[in-house]
Design a protein around this motif. Structure first.
Motif, PDB file in Angstrom:
ATOM      1  N   GLU B  53     -58.973 -49.071 -32.781  1.00  0.00           N
ATOM      2  CA  GLU B  53     -58.462 -49.974 -33.812  1.00  0.00           C
ATOM      3  C   GLU B  53     -58.237 -51.338 -33.160  1.00  0.00           C
ATOM      4  OE1 GLU B  53     -57.676 -49.411 -37.086  1.00  0.00           O
ATOM      5  OE2 GLU B  53     -58.098 -47.265 -37.134  1.00  0.00           O
ATOM      6  N   THR B  54     -58.154 -52.373 -33.981  1.00  0.00           N
ATOM      7  CA  THR B  54     -57.718 -53.640 -33.401  1.00  0.00           C
ATOM      8  C   THR B  54     -56.222 -53.528 -33.124  1.00  0.00           C
ATOM      9  OG1 THR B  54     -57.176 -54.658 -35.518  1.00  0.00           O
ATOM     10  CG2 THR B  54     -59.422 -54.961 -34.712  1.00  0.00           C
ATOM     11  N   GLU B  56     -54.129 -55.757 -33.406  1.00  0.00           N
ATOM     12  CA  GLU B  56     -53.473 -56.439 -34.519  1.00  0.00           C
ATOM     13  C   GLU B  56     -53.170 -55.454 -35.651  1.00  0.00           C
ATOM     14  OE1 GLU B  56     -56.198 -58.817 -36.654  1.00  0.00           O
ATOM     15  OE2 GLU B  56     -54.673 -60.072 -37.609  1.00  0.00           O
ATOM     16  N   THR B  80     -62.499 -61.867 -27.654  1.00  0.00           N
ATOM     17  CA  THR B  80     -61.847 -62.233 -28.919  1.00  0.00           C
ATOM     18  C   THR B  80     -60.763 -61.211 -29.240  1.00  0.00           C
ATOM     19  OG1 THR B  80     -63.590 -61.091 -30.133  1.00  0.00           O
ATOM     20  CG2 THR B  80     -63.837 -63.465 -29.832  1.00  0.00           C
ATOM     21  N   ASP B  81     -61.104 -60.254 -30.071  1.00  0.00           N
ATOM     22  CA  ASP B  81     -60.105 -59.276 -30.495  1.00  0.00           C
ATOM     23  C   ASP B  81     -59.639 -58.397 -29.343  1.00  0.00           C
ATOM     24  OD1 ASP B  81     -60.212 -60.094 -33.052  1.00  0.00           O
ATOM     25  OD2 ASP B  81     -61.567 -58.514 -33.751  1.00  0.00           O
ATOM     26  N   LEU B  83     -58.718 -54.654 -28.640  1.00  0.00           N
ATOM     27  CA  LEU B  83     -58.921 -53.334 -29.230  1.00  0.00           C
ATOM     28  C   LEU B  83     -58.024 -52.327 -28.500  1.00  0.00           C
ATOM     29  CD1 LEU B  83     -62.821 -53.302 -29.548  1.00  0.00           C
ATOM     30  CD2 LEU B  83     -61.130 -53.863 -31.307  1.00  0.00           C
ATOM     31  N   ARG B  95     -53.969 -48.702 -42.243  1.00  0.00           N
ATOM     32  CA  ARG B  95     -55.081 -49.657 -42.292  1.00  0.00           C
ATOM     33  C   ARG B  95     -56.084 -49.271 -43.394  1.00  0.00           C
ATOM     34  NH1 ARG B  95     -60.227 -48.694 -41.167  1.00  0.00           N
ATOM     35  NH2 ARG B  95     -59.799 -47.639 -39.186  1.00  0.00           N
ATOM     36  N   ARG B 366     -47.369 -54.236 -44.422  1.00  0.00           N
ATOM     37  CA  ARG B 366     -47.737 -55.141 -43.333  1.00  0.00           C
ATOM     38  C   ARG B 366     -49.051 -55.861 -43.639  1.00  0.00           C
ATOM     39  NH1 ARG B 366     -49.705 -52.689 -39.029  1.00  0.00           N
ATOM     40  NH2 ARG B 366     -49.683 -54.707 -38.017  1.00  0.00           N
ATOM     41  N   PHE B 367     -49.958 -55.134 -44.285  1.00  0.00           N
ATOM     42  CA  PHE B 367     -51.294 -55.689 -44.524  1.00  0.00           C
ATOM     43  C   PHE B 367     -51.361 -56.487 -45.814  1.00  0.00           C
ATOM     44  CE2 PHE B 367     -52.132 -51.918 -41.905  1.00  0.00           C
ATOM     45  CZ  PHE B 367     -52.868 -52.478 -40.885  1.00  0.00           C
TER      46      PHE B 367
END
Lengths: 512, 512
Positions: B53-54, B56, B80-81, B83, B95, B366-367
């Motif tokens: 998952e990310t 984030e 970048t991300d 993970l 998610r 959260r999302f």
């Protein structure tokens, strides 16, 4: 920063990964279960290693502080070891075979099924996590081990749902190719013998052989184009080069004509019977010792398989299978599905390969210094699933649960009692657990769940001790074509006694 | 550097990880399959998210360049991300529930089974990768959803092999605890009313409540010691502190006596019947609105379960279950195994908890910013497996394959034919694939494989068209106690016609 400005995380599957829902999970599981049953019957034991290995043990990918994760997903553990997600199931097997070598039976037959991870640029249909399904025999140098894997692969494909005739396991041998390259050098030398000191001649021959073998990978890549460019194209590419349809010129490999002759014989050796194919190959390898050994192995494999009733309709010696020859050291095998599908442009094409494997002898050596022979196969789980889908062989039951609707929020206990009875009788069922106010939403929910039956009990029904069963499958059919005569005797809705709920639901399900 | 000096990689499972062999894999799988069947019958759909998952999206663990992997295994993807490997199955569900909210049915019942990873210091029996087995209902605020999970948990435990009477699902409610804390503040205020401006009083009461709630986690930790220190010990720890057996002094929480009284009532509320327990709790929460709501919910859950036939022998309101109250927002539940095992020191003790869960309402918020109610349970896969082992409920068939030995290397095809016949008849079988020279090694191998029967055909047998079957299980029994009368009529070895191989093997297996 105000609350409203707090950036919410994105709800996204990471790039290159995917989620599997419902029948996507169960159909794969059902397929793997059937394959596992075959592996088990063949005496293979399951092994489940951790997803994480030390980068050191994975080996192929060395830790590099600037860019440790080339090809694998890697990270540094507590400032010491580099760890990584496994990229296949063979590297962990190598580690296990070395680590537990005193405890495991030898030969060790093991199967493994599970996800592997690749740190690659994701593309259409290319994911960074996917399933593999492997079976390997470690510690046997016998070709009987290779033959066994081939037979098991055929059985596994049939167990998964690929019918006999729709697949063929093709067997080749790296040693035969090596023999052809050796033999070609020998023949070049015979045609144009070097005069003089015999030691110099020997060395020259050796250099010639090595030169041919050093371009073996290029030769393999060229042979692999046989399907696309035909035998004439392969010869051009092996010699002076070729101009393709677009007009572009691909330089040739300048392989000596005698070697080309051997390679052509190799490619075209495949015959109606394994016996004839083997005879053709024996001619192609000439006097090469390693070549003869390779042909002998193929002959033994064919004999061992024939003794178990696996004829060339299922498993066939086929030297045109070149893929994998670069990686493996002895017999290689590949399962090809022979039926046609239509590609994205509507053209028919063969489905192609769904599994491959072969013999590799350096599995454990990295760890222990001791060479341990091994042979094994890997089934492409997603490819095989796609094939089963293409053949309509996925019998995924995506029927949803019977939905007990909620007409009266205060009588939830009654609805739960109904659902409890249905479940106790082994019938998949659920009560609607959303806000029951809008009954239409409940039916929409049942529809989304692909529910076969909605159970309804309002105040009137409760008073009269009945329930209404709504046949949602039939309802959908009637909605599709309301004039259909065949439905006229079957009402899409039925009122039954509360006490008959389970029996009536079962009856309706059986009709469905 | 010379070849000999090249350092070989260590063949080691990474620290804190482990490998699973043979029946370790199949027994867990069999248990999870049985649980999945129950989940399916309850209308739950499988979901398999990616392992990655990310960071984030995982949320709890924020990326930090210096130390990103606190608690999780994390790495930076392509600059970048960040993970990470999932640390549980709930965060990925959150998610997914947000990402697919327009496509999923609502309420969404899903189950998930698979490994999760924790970047923690490994300890004895504490691993950094382990299985979880979750079921959650997202999008229902109804206590019927909680009741359903409790019933399903009971059914799942029984399906896995835990007998009725050997487990109890205990249900509590966070709101009841909140109510008791509120009520305690109210009563303190009533006993010693603040004089003056009513606004000031209101604010004082509010501060008082918040003060008590702010130490709710400490209070919970203290209540959780009830089993160990008894009610007297809990009171000491809630008030002035306690000196333990070793003489060490643990400071108290200075909770006001009236609140202590409520908490004691809460802890001791459990009664023979759910009805009495609920009545006790109603007294304990006094006038607190949230407390009354919590008690009402428990009463409804008990009623919904009773309507489906789940009495307190299986599912019971039990306020002494405190674990999880700190995390969940409404009903909490815990499955406890009630039978005793002997611990490492030979003392009997209750097996304890194997599953837990409850209601949490901020799953998707959260999302999306939108609160979505959810409730769910997680079964401790390793704990439950250990329990089944302790009760002798693991019917793992660790019988190895029938081993066809190799007496004559040149007749490998004959041996393969035998093994092929056995396999076709559904009998697990294999030929010996190691070096056949030493026959003793073959029997040792069969022993290591836990093989029930060795099939032997030397030259004499081949000539006479027979095979020898060696009953290895019987052989082992006879070796253990050679005088046993009961074996005298059953020879541990039998010569049968080659044509009768399959039938004779089956007969011997059935006797075993």
């Amino acid at each position: 920063m105000s609350d409203a400005k707090i950036r919410r995380p994105r709800a996204e599957t990471p790039k290159g990964f995917r989620d599997y829902f419902g029948t996507e999970v169960t159909t794969r599981k059902a397929m793997l279960d059937k394959i596992a049953e075959v592996y088990h019957r063949y005496g293979f034991d399951p092994l489940e290693t951790s997803a994480v290995e030390t980068v050191e043990s994975l080996g192929k990918f060395l830790p590099d502080v600037d860019r440790p994760n080339e090809g694998v997903f890697a990270w540094q553990d507590e400032d010491t070891d580099w760890l990584a997600l496994r990229y296949d199931l063979t590297a962990p097997l190598a580690r296990v075979a070395a680590q537990y070598r005193n405890d495991l039976p030898s030969p060790y037959r093991r199967y493994a099924m599970g996800p592997v991870w690749r740190n690659e640029k994701p593309g259409p249909g290319r994911f960074r996590q996917f399933y593999q399904c492997d079976a390997d025999t470690v510690g046997s140098g016998s070709v009987a081990a290779d033959a066994e894997i081939c037979a098991m692969l055929a059985d596994a494909l049939e167990a998964a749902g690929i019918e006999r005739g729709d697949y063929v396991v093709k067997v080749n041998n790296r040693k035969v190719l090596n023999g052809i390259l050796d033999n070609a050098t020998d023949r070049v030398m015979n045609e144009d013998p070097i005069q003089g000191n015999s030691d110099v001649i020997k060395r020259a021959i050796d250099v010639g052989k090595r030169a041919l073998h050093s371009i073996a990978d290029d030769i393999l890549r060229t042979l692999d184009k046989f399907d696309k460019v035909g035998i004439h194209g392969v010869v051009e590419l092996l010699t002076d080069g070729r101009r393709d349809a677009s007009g572009a010129f691909i330089p040739g490999l300048n392989v000596p004509p005698i070697a080309v002759e051997g390679l052509v014989k190799f490619l075209l050796a495949k015959s109606e019977t394994n016996t004839q194919t083997i005879a053709n190959l024996r001619l192609a390898v000439g006097n090469s010792k390693v070549g003869a050994e390779g042909v002998d192995e193929l002959e033994q494999i064919a004999a061992l398989l024939a003794a178990q009733g696996y004829g060339p309709d299922r498993i066939r010696i086929d030297p045109s299978v070149v893929r994998g020859l670069g990686y493996y050291t002895g017999p290689v095998y590949e399962a090809e599905l022979t039926f046609q599908i239509t590609d994205e442009k509507g053209r028919p094409r063969n489905f192609g390969s769904v599994a491959g494997g072969g013999r590799y002898d350096d599995l454990v050596k990295r760890f222990t210094g001791q060479a341990v022979p091994a042979t094994g196969v890997s089934i492409g789980v997603d490819r095989l699933l796609a094939a089963l889908h293409a053949k309509g062989r996925i019998s995924a039951d995506n029927t949803g649960p019977v939905v007990v609707t909620v007409m009266d929020r205060d009588r939830m206990a009654d609805y739960m009692a109904m659902v409890g009875e249905l479940r106790s009788a082994g019938i998949r069922a659920e009560t609607y657990l959303g806000n029951p106010k809008n009954f239409g939403n409940q039916l929409k929910y049942a529809d989304k769940r692909n529910s076969p039956i909605a159970v309804i009990q309002g105040g009137n029904e409760a008073e009269s001790g009945t329930v209404i069963l709504k046949d949602l499958i039939l309802g959908a059919k009637i909605a599709q074509n309301a004039t259909l005569e065949e439905w006229k005797d079957r009402p899409a809705q039925d009122t039954v006694l509360r006490g008959d709920l389970v029996a009536a639901v079962r009856r309706m399900l059986d009709q469905g």
